[in-house]
Design an enzyme around this catalytic site. Structure first.
Site, PDB file in Angstrom:
ATOM      1  N   ASP A  10       0.843  -1.188   0.000  1.00  0.00           N
ATOM      2  CA  ASP A  10       0.000   0.000   0.000  1.00  0.00           C
ATOM      3  C   ASP A  10       0.886   1.249   0.000  1.00  0.00           C
ATOM      4  OD1 ASP A  10      -2.488   1.511   0.391  1.00  0.00           O
ATOM      5  OD2 ASP A  10      -1.765   1.812   2.439  1.00  0.00           O
ATOM      6  N   ASP A  12      -0.351   5.239   0.880  1.00  0.00           N
ATOM      7  CA  ASP A  12      -0.661   6.212   1.929  1.00  0.00           C
ATOM      8  C   ASP A  12      -0.728   5.521   3.291  1.00  0.00           C
ATOM      9  OD1 ASP A  12      -1.174   8.598   0.221  1.00  0.00           O
ATOM     10  OD2 ASP A  12      -2.801   7.359  -0.543  1.00  0.00           O
ATOM     11  N   ASP A 170      -1.729  -0.773   5.980  1.00  0.00           N
ATOM     12  CA  ASP A 170      -1.869  -0.106   7.279  1.00  0.00           C
ATOM     13  C   ASP A 170      -3.303  -0.033   7.767  1.00  0.00           C
ATOM     14  OD1 ASP A 170      -2.608   1.853   5.223  1.00  0.00           O
ATOM     15  OD2 ASP A 170      -2.574   3.328   6.838  1.00  0.00           O
TER      16      ASP A 170
END
Length: 223
Positions: A10, A12, A170
């Site tokens: 991922d 961001d 995240d």
């Protein structure tokens, strides 16, 4: 953990702290429309489900007429393009972690819900693009995370099996997508996750820094 062929990462909240970019672009957009601004915490709790969701949620948060969305979208896109990466920073340990994954011969892809037109130049600007064979944004496929489709398509592009393709993220979006796609999952603890503690989500490992991954994998594989 099975022998790995690939890692899908991922962006961001996992590779780069981009909250500053979101806050600046959104507030400039709202200012253009004569609307009140938003703070960093609101963005941290809202980001991760794509730009459309972020902007619609922002307009609702400040009490704007939903009919303003089209005008707001054009302004937001222009402002974000202008400042992309200027208020962002790579998280500590990220470059070392990516370098280690690359040194193991794994094929790497970045899979994000950020539009591809923002993701690619951001990774270039931050010096991370060279680690990835593929960079896919939220507009690259018919659906975006937490749907498993982007993970399956990315595995196809990398020539890897989902069960041997590590998802690193995240948030619950990454966790749901990995679980549905059949990919092993590692979550970093420093990201956003909609204001919730990511350690409450099941994963093979929860890392405070991406460069801890080498040690954890060696432990898990009995090396």
């Amino acid at each position: 953990m099975p022998p790995l062929q690939a890692a899908i990462v991922d962006l961001d909240g996992t590779l780069i702290d981009t909250l500053g970019d979101f806050v600046v672009a959104l507030n400039r957009c709202l200012q253009d429309l004569g609307l009140p601004g938003i703070d960093r915490q609101f963005v941290a709790n809202t980001v991760g489900k794509g730009s459309e969701h972020l902007l619609r949620s922002t307009l609702a948060h400040v009490g704007a007429d939903p009919a303003l969305y089209a005008a707001a979208w054009a302004r937001y896109q222009a402002h974000y393009q202008a400042i992309n990466g200027q208020h962002a920073q790579v998280y500590p340990g990220v470059e070392q972690g990516l370098s280690w994954l690359h040194s193991q011969g794994l094929r790497l892809a970045c899979l994000t819900n950020k539009p591809t037109a923002f993701a690619q130049p951001l990774l270039q600007r931050m010096g991370l693009a060279g680690y990835f064979e593929r960079i896919y944004g939220g507009d690259a496929f018919e659906r975006c995370k937490p749907d498993p489709l982007p993970l399956w398509r990315t595995c196809e592009a990398l020539g890897s099996e989902p069960s041997r393709s590590l998802m690193i993220g995240d948030s619950s979006n990454d966790a749901e997508a990995a679980r549905a796609a059949g990919c092993p999952l590692v979550l970093v603890t420093y990201g956003y996750n909609h204001g919730q503690d990511v350690r409450a989500l099941p994963a093979w490992a929860h890392l405070d820094r991406l460069d801890q991954l080498a040690h954890r994998l060696r432990q898990g594989l009995g090396a």
